[in-house]
Enzyme design. Structure first.
Site, PDB file in Angstrom:
ATOM      1  N   GLY A  15      89.659  12.531  12.775  1.00  0.00           N
ATOM      2  CA  GLY A  15      89.501  13.974  12.559  1.00  0.00           C
ATOM      3  C   GLY A  15      89.915  14.778  13.784  1.00  0.00           C
ATOM      4  O   GLY A  15      89.376  15.857  14.039  1.00  0.00           O
ATOM      5  N   LYS A  16      90.900  14.256  14.518  1.00  0.00           N
ATOM      6  CA  LYS A  16      91.353  14.956  15.736  1.00  0.00           C
ATOM      7  C   LYS A  16      91.877  16.341  15.405  1.00  0.00           C
ATOM      8  O   LYS A  16      91.578  17.316  16.097  1.00  0.00           O
ATOM      9  CB  LYS A  16      92.458  14.131  16.435  1.00  0.00           C
ATOM     10  CG  LYS A  16      91.950  12.818  16.991  1.00  0.00           C
ATOM     11  CD  LYS A  16      93.069  11.960  17.542  1.00  0.00           C
ATOM     12  CE  LYS A  16      93.963  11.383  16.478  1.00  0.00           C
ATOM     13  NZ  LYS A  16      93.325  10.393  15.596  1.00  0.00           N
ATOM     14  N   ALA A  39     101.468   9.897  13.828  1.00  0.00           N
ATOM     15  CA  ALA A  39     100.225  10.662  13.713  1.00  0.00           C
ATOM     16  C   ALA A  39     100.284  11.596  12.513  1.00  0.00           C
ATOM     17  O   ALA A  39     101.345  12.101  12.154  1.00  0.00           O
ATOM     18  CB  ALA A  39     100.012  11.487  14.989  1.00  0.00           C
ATOM     19  N   GLY A  40      99.123  11.801  11.917  1.00  0.00           N
ATOM     20  CA  GLY A  40      98.994  12.799  10.856  1.00  0.00           C
ATOM     21  C   GLY A  40      97.661  13.476  11.057  1.00  0.00           C
ATOM     22  O   GLY A  40      96.623  12.842  10.902  1.00  0.00           O
ATOM     23  N   HIS A  41      97.679  14.720  11.485  1.00  0.00           N
ATOM     24  CA  HIS A  41      96.446  15.432  11.820  1.00  0.00           C
ATOM     25  C   HIS A  41      96.218  16.550  10.801  1.00  0.00           C
ATOM     26  O   HIS A  41      96.990  17.507  10.738  1.00  0.00           O
ATOM     27  CB  HIS A  41      96.534  16.001  13.243  1.00  0.00           C
ATOM     28  CG  HIS A  41      96.659  14.926  14.304  1.00  0.00           C
ATOM     29  ND1 HIS A  41      96.797  15.201  15.638  1.00  0.00           N
ATOM     30  CD2 HIS A  41      96.643  13.574  14.204  1.00  0.00           C
ATOM     31  CE1 HIS A  41      96.872  14.057  16.318  1.00  0.00           C
ATOM     32  NE2 HIS A  41      96.791  13.061  15.466  1.00  0.00           N
ATOM     33  N   GLN A 224      96.487   8.857  17.675  1.00  0.00           N
ATOM     34  CA  GLN A 224      95.964   7.544  17.298  1.00  0.00           C
ATOM     35  C   GLN A 224      94.512   7.395  17.784  1.00  0.00           C
ATOM     36  O   GLN A 224      93.801   8.389  17.817  1.00  0.00           O
ATOM     37  CB  GLN A 224      96.865   6.426  17.841  1.00  0.00           C
ATOM     38  CG  GLN A 224      98.201   6.295  17.115  1.00  0.00           C
ATOM     39  CD  GLN A 224      99.215   7.364  17.490  1.00  0.00           C
ATOM     40  OE1 GLN A 224      99.481   7.600  18.647  1.00  0.00           O
ATOM     41  NE2 GLN A 224      99.785   8.011  16.503  1.00  0.00           N
ATOM     42  N   THR A 239      99.368   0.582  18.639  1.00  0.00           N
ATOM     43  CA  THR A 239     100.572   1.395  18.726  1.00  0.00           C
ATOM     44  C   THR A 239     101.175   1.156  20.114  1.00  0.00           C
ATOM     45  O   THR A 239     100.688   0.313  20.867  1.00  0.00           O
ATOM     46  CB  THR A 239     100.256   2.883  18.425  1.00  0.00           C
ATOM     47  OG1 THR A 239     101.489   3.590  18.304  1.00  0.00           O
ATOM     48  CG2 THR A 239      99.396   3.529  19.508  1.00  0.00           C
ATOM     49  N   ARG A 303      99.060   5.269   2.656  1.00  0.00           N
ATOM     50  CA  ARG A 303      98.457   3.958   2.425  1.00  0.00           C
ATOM     51  C   ARG A 303      96.933   4.089   2.339  1.00  0.00           C
ATOM     52  O   ARG A 303      96.341   4.859   3.080  1.00  0.00           O
ATOM     53  CB  ARG A 303      98.778   2.998   3.592  1.00  0.00           C
ATOM     54  CG  ARG A 303     100.233   2.616   3.687  1.00  0.00           C
ATOM     55  CD  ARG A 303     100.480   1.709   4.883  1.00  0.00           C
ATOM     56  NE  ARG A 303     100.373   2.434   6.156  1.00  0.00           N
ATOM     57  CZ  ARG A 303     100.530   1.858   7.347  1.00  0.00           C
ATOM     58  NH1 ARG A 303     100.776   0.563   7.438  1.00  0.00           N
ATOM     59  NH2 ARG A 303     100.446   2.574   8.449  1.00  0.00           N
ATOM     60  N   LEU A 332      80.227  12.895   8.252  1.00  0.00           N
ATOM     61  CA  LEU A 332      78.866  12.444   7.932  1.00  0.00           C
ATOM     62  C   LEU A 332      78.577  12.614   6.438  1.00  0.00           C
ATOM     63  O   LEU A 332      77.937  11.774   5.809  1.00  0.00           O
ATOM     64  CB  LEU A 332      77.840  13.244   8.763  1.00  0.00           C
ATOM     65  CG  LEU A 332      76.394  12.769   8.615  1.00  0.00           C
ATOM     66  CD1 LEU A 332      76.206  11.399   9.250  1.00  0.00           C
ATOM     67  CD2 LEU A 332      75.420  13.768   9.218  1.00  0.00           C
TER      68      LEU A 332
HETATM   69  P1  GDP Z   1      93.300  12.733  12.589  1.00  0.00           P
HETATM   70  O1  GDP Z   1      94.537  11.912  12.512  1.00  0.00           O
HETATM   71  O2  GDP Z   1      92.323  12.167  13.579  1.00  0.00           O
HETATM   72  O3  GDP Z   1      93.570  14.185  12.833  1.00  0.00           O
HETATM   73  O4  GDP Z   1      92.585  12.612  11.177  1.00  0.00           O
HETATM   74  P2  GDP Z   1      93.309  12.742   9.730  1.00  0.00           P
HETATM   75  O5  GDP Z   1      93.616  14.157   9.474  1.00  0.00           O
HETATM   76  O6  GDP Z   1      94.406  11.754   9.608  1.00  0.00           O
HETATM   77  O7  GDP Z   1      92.150  12.205   8.786  1.00  0.00           O
HETATM   78  C1  GDP Z   1      90.912  12.825   8.730  1.00  0.00           C
HETATM   79  C2  GDP Z   1      90.655  13.276   7.275  1.00  0.00           C
HETATM   80  O8  GDP Z   1      89.279  13.575   7.113  1.00  0.00           O
HETATM   81  C3  GDP Z   1      91.399  14.540   6.916  1.00  0.00           C
HETATM   82  O9  GDP Z   1      91.764  14.464   5.569  1.00  0.00           O
HETATM   83  C4  GDP Z   1      90.367  15.641   7.142  1.00  0.00           C
HETATM   84  O10 GDP Z   1      90.582  16.775   6.318  1.00  0.00           O
HETATM   85  C5  GDP Z   1      89.110  14.932   6.721  1.00  0.00           C
HETATM   86  N1  GDP Z   1      87.895  15.364   7.420  1.00  0.00           N
HETATM   87  C6  GDP Z   1      87.749  15.685   8.736  1.00  0.00           C
HETATM   88  N2  GDP Z   1      86.447  15.937   9.003  1.00  0.00           N
HETATM   89  C7  GDP Z   1      85.767  15.773   7.850  1.00  0.00           C
HETATM   90  C8  GDP Z   1      84.383  15.855   7.498  1.00  0.00           C
HETATM   91  O11 GDP Z   1      83.504  16.127   8.305  1.00  0.00           O
HETATM   92  N3  GDP Z   1      84.077  15.584   6.178  1.00  0.00           N
HETATM   93  C9  GDP Z   1      85.002  15.268   5.263  1.00  0.00           C
HETATM   94  N4  GDP Z   1      84.604  15.019   4.026  1.00  0.00           N
HETATM   95  N5  GDP Z   1      86.310  15.178   5.577  1.00  0.00           N
HETATM   96  C10 GDP Z   1      86.683  15.410   6.842  1.00  0.00           C
HETATM   97  P1  IMO Z   2      96.555   9.601  13.998  1.00  0.00           P
HETATM   98  O1  IMO Z   2      96.993  10.346  15.242  1.00  0.00           O
HETATM   99  C1  IMO Z   2      95.920   5.708  12.127  1.00  0.00           C
HETATM  100  C2  IMO Z   2      98.665   2.486  13.292  1.00  0.00           C
HETATM  101  C3  IMO Z   2      99.611   1.962  12.226  1.00  0.00           C
HETATM  102  C4  IMO Z   2      99.761   0.523  12.703  1.00  0.00           C
HETATM  103  C5  IMO Z   2      99.772   0.665  14.219  1.00  0.00           C
HETATM  104  C6  IMO Z   2     101.161   0.718  14.832  1.00  0.00           C
HETATM  105  O2  IMO Z   2      96.789  10.321  12.728  1.00  0.00           O
HETATM  106  O3  IMO Z   2      95.162   9.095  14.157  1.00  0.00           O
HETATM  107  P2  IMO Z   2     103.071   2.586  14.886  1.00  0.00           P
HETATM  108  O4  IMO Z   2     103.822   3.243  13.774  1.00  0.00           O
HETATM  109  O5  IMO Z   2     102.361   3.513  15.791  1.00  0.00           O
HETATM  110  O6  IMO Z   2     103.933   1.611  15.650  1.00  0.00           O
HETATM  111  O7  IMO Z   2     101.976   1.666  14.148  1.00  0.00           O
HETATM  112  O8  IMO Z   2      99.099   1.876  14.511  1.00  0.00           O
HETATM  113  N1  IMO Z   2      98.735   3.961  13.508  1.00  0.00           N
HETATM  114  C7  IMO Z   2      97.795   4.813  13.094  1.00  0.00           C
HETATM  115  N2  IMO Z   2      96.678   4.613  12.362  1.00  0.00           N
HETATM  116  N3  IMO Z   2      96.209   6.945  12.590  1.00  0.00           N
HETATM  117  C8  IMO Z   2      97.308   7.157  13.343  1.00  0.00           C
HETATM  118  O9  IMO Z   2      97.561   8.344  13.933  1.00  0.00           O
HETATM  119  C9  IMO Z   2      98.180   6.076  13.597  1.00  0.00           C
HETATM  120  N4  IMO Z   2      99.341   5.952  14.258  1.00  0.00           N
HETATM  121  C10 IMO Z   2      99.659   4.648  14.212  1.00  0.00           C
HETATM  122  O10 IMO Z   2      99.040   2.053  10.955  1.00  0.00           O
HETATM  123  O11 IMO Z   2      98.611  -0.209  12.356  1.00  0.00           O
HETATM  124 MG    MG Z   3      95.657  10.890  11.099  1.00  0.00          MG
END
Ligand code: GDP
Ligand code: IMO
Ligand code: MG
Length: 428
Positions: A15-16, A39-41, A224, A239, A303, A332
């Site tokens: 949840g960054k 990364a996907g934020h 990550q 990574t 995935r 939570l």
């Molecule tokens: P990041 O890569 O660390 O920025 O996290 P992601 O965005 O890849 O994944 C976190 C997911 O959890 C996203 O779909 C957010 O919208 C969701 N999320 C974040 N905080 C909360 C929370 O407190 N509750 C719920 N239900 N979802 C959350």
């Molecule tokens: P955010 O910033 C979750 C994982 C991949 C793989 C390993 C190596 O959204 O948290 P790479 O393509 O970096 O060589 O893959 O790291 N991985 C992540 N898993 N969140 C990420 O980014 C990731 N970035 C890479 O799934 O296991």
């Molecule tokens: Mg992510």
């Protein structure tokens, strides 16, 4: 004024994006430290729902300067698309800057990421296939192309020509793949990306130094998670970057002595995408239910994420390695309907108890978690805005996590949108 690093403290996706979006209100600068489109934020706020891959999550605040730092690797086509989609949603992107030192993900990096993964067979890492590893390899090998190079026709052509000669040998002789003969087209395409991105590409050092001199609050946005760190994570299932606090400073271009705090983001349970050991992984209906309720599907690749209980051994290790002073505990609310919630407090292997994260993935893959069981609260928490709004059982659970991790609880989020958060400590 503080410089604070906001880091993923598990295997990513903690949840960054949402925490940086929240904290950015008090920041002057947000700097993304490393990684690329792996990364996907996700950010959900009053402006909409956004899936950011390279653009820092401070972009929604017009008063914040957003820097894609020198430690990142950039796929220019993906970045242009991201900028275009933000603009289409009415977001002002004039406060975005790209370090001229960031490395460029080239077509052969994507190709090699795929070929390397396929050649690993059963030992596949499960990379995002976004060319990240091969781009960092070229940086370390000192044959990488940097964002600044895209602005200089001659430099770009001469670097691309010599690198492609090498890459073609690897592609054809090692992988029996066709040679990349499209050098001229690729060159023109990347020159064009450079022209389009030119307004954003800058030397960022003077900007960061000025911000430090003026004592402006700076956030470093991590990428990550701590357990995917190339040195301290579950190698080789990691990574290619240093994802911790030291790597954050290095990748942002800020001195470690400027860092005043490290926020570690932990999910209230654990997830992992890709291969590698995961001692607390759930393979049952509870795991599937958490996956569905928490929508645990990769932001970048779609995935399904592997799901498991909170692993306090790994969590404490991440806190110790990175000097995590404050915990942001997310999701939570996803545990609201779970009858019994478990926390792993140690591992067992052959009658021996293990209290720290082993460096060997062979061992980590074989350990048995030792659990503490907590009764679930079976009450919705999404509307809680103070710790006292949480059911007793939930309060006990979050306090126990804080105690086991060894850091104070700063934030607890109970839903994905900006306001669904309990603030216990001010970060700035
Ligand atoms: P990041 O890569 O660390 O920025 O996290 P992601 O965005 O890849 O994944 C976190 C997911 O959890 C996203 O779909 C957010 O919208 C969701 N999320 C974040 N905080 C909360 C929370 O407190 N509750 C719920 N239900 N979802 C959350
Ligand atoms: P955010 O910033 C979750 C994982 C991949 C793989 C390993 C190596 O959204 O948290 P790479 O393509 O970096 O060589 O893959 O790291 N991985 C992540 N898993 N969140 C990420 O980014 C990731 N970035 C890479 O799934 O296991
Ligand atoms: Mg992510």
């Amino acid at each position: 004024m503080p410089v604070v690093a906001v880091l993923g403290a598990q295997w990513g996706d903690e949840g960054k994006g949402r925490i940086v979006d929240l904290l950015a209100a008090k920041a002057k600068l947000v700097v993304r430290a490393g990684g690329g489109t792996n990364a996907g934020h996700t950010v959900i706020n009053h402006l909409g729902t956004f899936k950011l891959h390279l653009v820092p999550a401070g972009i929604f605040d017009p008063n914040v300067l957003n820097v894609i730092g020198p430690g990142t690797v950039i796929d220019p086509a993906a970045l242009l698309e991201e900028i275009a989609s933000l603009r289409a949603a009415g977001i002002d992107t004039s406060n975005l800057m790209i370090s001229e030192r960031a490395h460029v993900v080239m077509p052969y990096h994507f190709q090699l990421d795929g070929l390397e993964e396929s050649s690993r067979g059963a030992n596949e890492i499960g990379t995002t296939r976004r060319g990240i590893g091969p781009t960092y390899v070229d940086k370390a090998a000192r044959i990488g192309i940097r964002m600044g190079d895209l602005l200089h026709e001659e430099t770009l052509l001469s670097r691309m020509t010599s690198v492609l000669e090498q890459k073609n040998k690897v592609l054809t002789r090692l992988y029996n793949a066709p040679a990349d003969t499209a050098i001229h087209d690729t060159y023109l395409r990347y020159l064009d990306y450079g022209r389009q991105l030119e307004p954003f590409i800058r030397p960022i050092h003077p900007i960061l130094q000025e911000a430090l001199r003026q004592d402006q609050p700076i956030l470093i946005e991590g990428n990550q998670g701590a357990l995917l760190d190339v040195d301290h994570g579950t190698f080789p299932y990691v990574t290619s970057t240093a994802t911790g606090s030291a790597g954050a400073c290095q990748g942002a271009g800020l001195p470690p002595t400027a860092l005043n705090g490290v926020v570690g983001i932990y999910k209230a349970y654990a997830t992992r995408v890709g291969a590698g050991p995961f001692p607390t992984e759930l393979h049952d209906a509870t795991g599937e239910s958490i996956r569905q309720v928490g929508q645990e599907f990769g932001t970048t690749t779609g995935r399904p994420r592997r799901v498991g209980w909170f692993d306090a051994v790994a969590a404490r290790y991440a806190a110790e390695i990175n000097g995590i002073s404050t915990i942001a505990l997310t999701k939570l609310d996803v545990l609201d309907d779970v009858e019994t919630i478990r926390i792993c407090t140690g591992y067992r292997f052959n009658d021996t108890q293990i209290d720290t994260l082993p460096s060997s993935v062979a061992l980590l893959g074989k350990v048995e978690p030792i659990y503490e069981d907590y009764p679930g609260w079976m009450t919705p928490t999404r509307d809680a805005r103070s710790i006292d709004d949480l059911p007793e059982a939930a309060q006990r659970y979050v306090r126990r996590i804080s105690q086991l991790v060894g850091a104070r609880l700063g934030l607890v989020s109970v839903g994905p949108s900006r306001e669904q958060v309990i603030v216990l400590q001010t970060i700035f």
